[in-house]
Design a protein around this motif. Structure first.
Motif, PDB file in Angstrom:
ATOM      1  N   GLU A 105      54.245  29.082   8.474  1.00  0.00           N
ATOM      2  CA  GLU A 105      55.368  29.567   7.671  1.00  0.00           C
ATOM      3  C   GLU A 105      56.218  28.414   7.154  1.00  0.00           C
ATOM      4  N   GLN A 106      56.297  27.351   7.947  1.00  0.00           N
ATOM      5  CA  GLN A 106      56.965  26.135   7.514  1.00  0.00           C
ATOM      6  C   GLN A 106      56.012  24.962   7.662  1.00  0.00           C
ATOM      7  N   GLY A 107      56.177  23.964   6.798  1.00  0.00           N
ATOM      8  CA  GLY A 107      55.302  22.813   6.861  1.00  0.00           C
ATOM      9  C   GLY A 107      55.729  21.754   5.867  1.00  0.00           C
ATOM     10  N   LEU A 108      54.752  21.037   5.333  1.00  0.00           N
ATOM     11  CA  LEU A 108      55.029  19.941   4.407  1.00  0.00           C
ATOM     12  C   LEU A 108      55.821  20.411   3.191  1.00  0.00           C
ATOM     13  N   THR A 109      55.427  21.533   2.607  1.00  0.00           N
ATOM     14  CA  THR A 109      56.094  21.983   1.384  1.00  0.00           C
ATOM     15  C   THR A 109      57.546  22.389   1.642  1.00  0.00           C
ATOM     16  N   THR A 110      57.819  22.999   2.790  1.00  0.00           N
ATOM     17  CA  THR A 110      59.205  23.379   3.079  1.00  0.00           C
ATOM     18  C   THR A 110      60.066  22.145   3.355  1.00  0.00           C
ATOM     19  N   LEU A 111      59.481  21.112   3.955  1.00  0.00           N
ATOM     20  CA  LEU A 111      60.209  19.865   4.161  1.00  0.00           C
ATOM     21  C   LEU A 111      60.572  19.215   2.830  1.00  0.00           C
ATOM     22  N   LEU A 112      59.646  19.271   1.886  1.00  0.00           N
ATOM     23  CA  LEU A 112      59.843  18.592   0.608  1.00  0.00           C
ATOM     24  C   LEU A 112      60.763  19.366  -0.333  1.00  0.00           C
ATOM     25  N   THR A 113      60.920  20.638  -0.099  1.00  0.00           N
ATOM     26  CA  THR A 113      61.746  21.456  -1.001  1.00  0.00           C
ATOM     27  C   THR A 113      63.077  21.866  -0.381  1.00  0.00           C
ATOM     28  N   ASN A 114      63.275  21.544   0.899  1.00  0.00           N
ATOM     29  CA  ASN A 114      64.513  21.904   1.580  1.00  0.00           C
ATOM     30  C   ASN A 114      65.130  20.644   2.181  1.00  0.00           C
ATOM     31  N   ALA A 115      66.147  20.135   1.529  1.00  0.00           N
ATOM     32  CA  ALA A 115      66.759  18.871   1.941  1.00  0.00           C
ATOM     33  C   ALA A 115      67.460  18.975   3.289  1.00  0.00           C
ATOM     34  N   ASP A 116      67.768  20.174   3.728  1.00  0.00           N
ATOM     35  CA  ASP A 116      68.476  20.356   4.991  1.00  0.00           C
ATOM     36  C   ASP A 116      67.553  20.293   6.203  1.00  0.00           C
ATOM     37  N   LEU A 117      66.244  20.430   5.983  1.00  0.00           N
ATOM     38  CA  LEU A 117      65.285  20.413   7.085  1.00  0.00           C
ATOM     39  C   LEU A 117      64.931  18.985   7.489  1.00  0.00           C
ATOM     40  N   LYS A 118      64.798  18.759   8.788  1.00  0.00           N
ATOM     41  CA  LYS A 118      64.309  17.487   9.307  1.00  0.00           C
ATOM     42  C   LYS A 118      62.882  17.683   9.806  1.00  0.00           C
ATOM     43  N   PHE A 119      62.093  16.612   9.775  1.00  0.00           N
ATOM     44  CA  PHE A 119      60.677  16.767  10.119  1.00  0.00           C
ATOM     45  C   PHE A 119      60.479  17.250  11.548  1.00  0.00           C
ATOM     46  N   ASN A 120      61.385  16.858  12.465  1.00  0.00           N
ATOM     47  CA  ASN A 120      61.211  17.297  13.853  1.00  0.00           C
ATOM     48  C   ASN A 120      61.499  18.787  14.045  1.00  0.00           C
ATOM     49  N   GLN A 121      62.046  19.440  13.022  1.00  0.00           N
ATOM     50  CA  GLN A 121      62.240  20.885  13.077  1.00  0.00           C
ATOM     51  C   GLN A 121      60.979  21.638  12.645  1.00  0.00           C
ATOM     52  N   VAL A 122      60.054  20.937  12.023  1.00  0.00           N
ATOM     53  CA  VAL A 122      58.875  21.572  11.431  1.00  0.00           C
ATOM     54  C   VAL A 122      57.582  21.144  12.126  1.00  0.00           C
ATOM     55  N   VAL A 123      57.528  19.890  12.572  1.00  0.00           N
ATOM     56  CA  VAL A 123      56.327  19.358  13.218  1.00  0.00           C
ATOM     57  C   VAL A 123      56.046  20.120  14.513  1.00  0.00           C
ATOM     58  N   GLN A 124      54.771  20.434  14.736  1.00  0.00           N
ATOM     59  CA  GLN A 124      54.345  21.148  15.943  1.00  0.00           C
ATOM     60  C   GLN A 124      53.539  20.210  16.848  1.00  0.00           C
ATOM     61  N   HIS A 125      53.566  20.484  18.144  1.00  0.00           N
ATOM     62  CA  HIS A 125      53.023  19.561  19.136  1.00  0.00           C
ATOM     63  C   HIS A 125      51.884  20.206  19.916  1.00  0.00           C
ATOM     64  N   SER A 126      50.811  19.442  20.140  1.00  0.00           N
ATOM     65  CA  SER A 126      49.713  19.890  20.987  1.00  0.00           C
ATOM     66  C   SER A 126      50.156  19.930  22.442  1.00  0.00           C
ATOM     67  N   ARG A 127      49.640  20.877  23.193  1.00  0.00           N
ATOM     68  CA  ARG A 127      49.995  20.988  24.612  1.00  0.00           C
ATOM     69  C   ARG A 127      49.392  19.867  25.444  1.00  0.00           C
ATOM     70  N   ASP A 128      48.201  19.434  25.061  1.00  0.00           N
ATOM     71  CA  ASP A 128      47.428  18.542  25.918  1.00  0.00           C
ATOM     72  C   ASP A 128      47.653  17.061  25.635  1.00  0.00           C
ATOM     73  N   LEU A 129      47.751  16.695  24.353  1.00  0.00           N
ATOM     74  CA  LEU A 129      47.743  15.293  23.969  1.00  0.00           C
ATOM     75  C   LEU A 129      49.020  14.915  23.224  1.00  0.00           C
ATOM     76  N   ASN A 130      49.110  13.629  22.929  1.00  0.00           N
ATOM     77  CA  ASN A 130      50.202  13.116  22.108  1.00  0.00           C
ATOM     78  C   ASN A 130      49.865  13.336  20.633  1.00  0.00           C
ATOM     79  N   LEU A 131      49.470  14.572  20.336  1.00  0.00           N
ATOM     80  CA  LEU A 131      49.006  14.925  18.990  1.00  0.00           C
ATOM     81  C   LEU A 131      49.966  15.936  18.375  1.00  0.00           C
TER      82      LEU A 131
END
Length: 243
Positions: A105-131
């Motif tokens: 629902e959110q991703g690269l395009t929402t980051l680029l079109t919404n100046a109020d969003l920060k990348f750490n609000q959109v980036v998702q994290h793997s449970r197992d790795l530093n991915l």
């Protein structure tokens, strides 16, 4: 030849709708998985004098497996305890969210079109790795303009400072201008070529397109190569010939 290629393309596109094959996770001891680790090593040594912070993975035409290579490569690099971000920059046919079962629902395009969003609000994290993952977000009407924007350049610089390596899964080179635009903003480009499927003139055309923007082509991954211990689908890495 045409019918065989068409059938292959239809089969691969059907698979793409379900996400790509994460062979490095499913079968980590296989020769296929080992090939991705070899590619990882080759990329690490590609530019010893300058750390590889931003990497673009693309192909000449659709259905060559560039998303499969990008996803597996991100996974095996994250296994070395590096902080890795996989960005779905294919804003036409995104697959990263399907492969890793992510909310798109959110991703690269929402980051680029919404100046109020920060990348750490959109980036998702793997449970197992530093991915980490930045899916495409909603598909926009103007992908090339968004990817070529100054905001995209600033975002790429910011991500490059926070993560050890950022891998961008880009659209096929001869289909749209998006990968050429992105290639000017990254440290290196890896080209995926499907054996028995991609024509020489298509690879040549893609290389010329990248050369026109002075892209740094690191090498080629030969996808679909038969391997001796399995049905074999991926990956042989070859260096770019600079001659």
């Amino acid at each position: 030849m045409f019918n065989k290629r068409k059938k292959t393309e239809q089969r691969l596109q059907k698979q793409q709708m379900q996400g790509t094959s994460l062979i490095a996770y499913v079968d980590p001891k296989s020769l296929n998985a080992e090939q991705f680790r070899t590619i990882r090593t080759n990329i690490e040594f590609a530019q010893l004098d300058k750390p590889m912070k931003n990497l673009l993975v693309s192909s000449s035409i659709p259905a060559e497996g560039k998303s499969t290579v990008a996803s597996n490569l991100a996974y095996v690099i994250a296994q070395t305890d590096k902080k890795v971000l996989l960005v779905d920059a294919d804003l036409r046919k995104p697959t990263v969210h399907r492969t890793f079962k992510l909310n798109n629902e959110q991703g690269l395009t929402t980051l680029l079109t919404n100046a109020d969003l920060k990348f750490n609000q959109v980036v998702q994290h793997s449970r197992d790795l530093n991915l980490y993952f930045l899916p495409s977000g909603p598909i926009p009407p103007n992908p090339s303009e968004i990817l070529g924007s100054g905001r995209m350049t600033l975002l790429m610089q910011e991500l490059g400072q926070y993560f050890d390596i950022v891998i961008y899964d880009a659209p096929p080179i001869t289909a749209v201008t998006d990968p050429q635009i992105l290639a000017t903003k990254v440290d290196g480009v890896v080209m995926v070529v499907r054996q028995g499927y991609t024509r020489k003139e298509e690879v040549k055309k893609a290389k010329e397109a990248l050369d026109n923007v002075n892209a740094n082509i690191l090498g080629y991954v030969l996808n679909g190569k038969e391997l001796s211990d399995s049905a074999g689908y991926y990956a042989y890495y070859g260096y770019e010939d600079k001659e």
